[in-house]
Design an enzyme around this catalytic site. Sequence first.
Site, PDB file in Angstrom:
ATOM      1  N   ASP A   1       0.876  -1.169   0.000  1.00  0.00           N
ATOM      2  CA  ASP A   1       0.000   0.000   0.000  1.00  0.00           C
ATOM      3  C   ASP A   1       0.916   1.222   0.000  1.00  0.00           C
ATOM      4  O   ASP A   1       2.106   1.121   0.306  1.00  0.00           O
ATOM      5  CB  ASP A   1      -0.897  -0.038   1.241  1.00  0.00           C
ATOM      6  CG  ASP A   1      -1.790   1.168   1.347  1.00  0.00           C
ATOM      7  OD1 ASP A   1      -2.320   1.604   0.302  1.00  0.00           O
ATOM      8  OD2 ASP A   1      -1.955   1.685   2.459  1.00  0.00           O
TER       9      ASP A   1
ATOM     10  N   ASP B   1       0.010   5.085   1.098  1.00  0.00           N
ATOM     11  CA  ASP B   1      -0.111   5.982   2.249  1.00  0.00           C
ATOM     12  C   ASP B   1      -0.153   5.199   3.551  1.00  0.00           C
ATOM     13  O   ASP B   1      -0.987   4.308   3.729  1.00  0.00           O
ATOM     14  CB  ASP B   1      -1.369   6.836   2.101  1.00  0.00           C
ATOM     15  CG  ASP B   1      -1.266   7.791   0.932  1.00  0.00           C
ATOM     16  OD1 ASP B   1      -0.443   8.725   1.008  1.00  0.00           O
ATOM     17  OD2 ASP B   1      -1.981   7.594  -0.066  1.00  0.00           O
TER      18      ASP B   1
ATOM     19  N   ASP C   1      -1.715  -0.991   6.148  1.00  0.00           N
ATOM     20  CA  ASP C   1      -1.849  -0.352   7.465  1.00  0.00           C
ATOM     21  C   ASP C   1      -3.301  -0.206   7.885  1.00  0.00           C
ATOM     22  O   ASP C   1      -3.573   0.160   9.027  1.00  0.00           O
ATOM     23  CB  ASP C   1      -1.188   1.029   7.466  1.00  0.00           C
ATOM     24  CG  ASP C   1      -1.916   2.022   6.570  1.00  0.00           C
ATOM     25  OD1 ASP C   1      -2.264   1.647   5.432  1.00  0.00           O
ATOM     26  OD2 ASP C   1      -2.149   3.166   6.996  1.00  0.00           O
TER      27      ASP C   1
END
Length: 223
Positions: free
Chosen positions: A9, A11, A165
């Site tokens: 991922d 960000d 995240d």
Amino acid sequence: MRIELVIFDCDGVIADSELLSADVMIAQLAEMGLSIGPEDIRRDFLGRSFPTVAKVIRERFNRELPADFEAEYRRRLLLRFVEELAPTPGFPEMLNGLRHPCCVATSSSRPRVERTLQLLGLSDFFGPRVFTASQVAHGKPAPDLFLFAAEQMGVDPTATLVIEDSLPGIEAARAAGMRVLAYRGASHLRGHPAMTPADVPSFDNWNVFPHLLKQIETLGEIR
């Protein structure tokens, strides 16, 4: 089992950008008289595409956003990125030693992820191996984006490891039949309770990632 592809991922995994994004969103909504806080963003926005975020805002406040809200948000955010964006601690060093094929799959818009990677000096490294939610019918937590990325990279989903995240991202990886690790080393997660399933292994330091990757390949699990 051999991991043939690592999907990152962007960000909160590659870029330590979520606090900047939250600050810009909170300030812009405040100008409209709408109040949200960092916890709202962690719970409801993290890992989701902008259309989904906008839908949440409209439903929560029963109010339409201005037509230029998204464009203005992105303009302000990219200005903050130029001044303050940094990679998550240790990510570039880890990436330099990574010998597995890898790519990026993100809910961010194409212009945002391209600018992010440019500012972090990673555009040349990833090249065309960057995939966004705009390329699939359904964003995270649907598996579409990760399945699309694996297909484009020519790798079976079962031989793929995703680093995420956010809960939507973790759910998307699981729905795609991929291995997944939760990264918790970015600024927006430090000191906050985990919002990820207890049975998903997590780490907060890129120095240990090669060891975790080796464990998955040799033992089939994290111990």
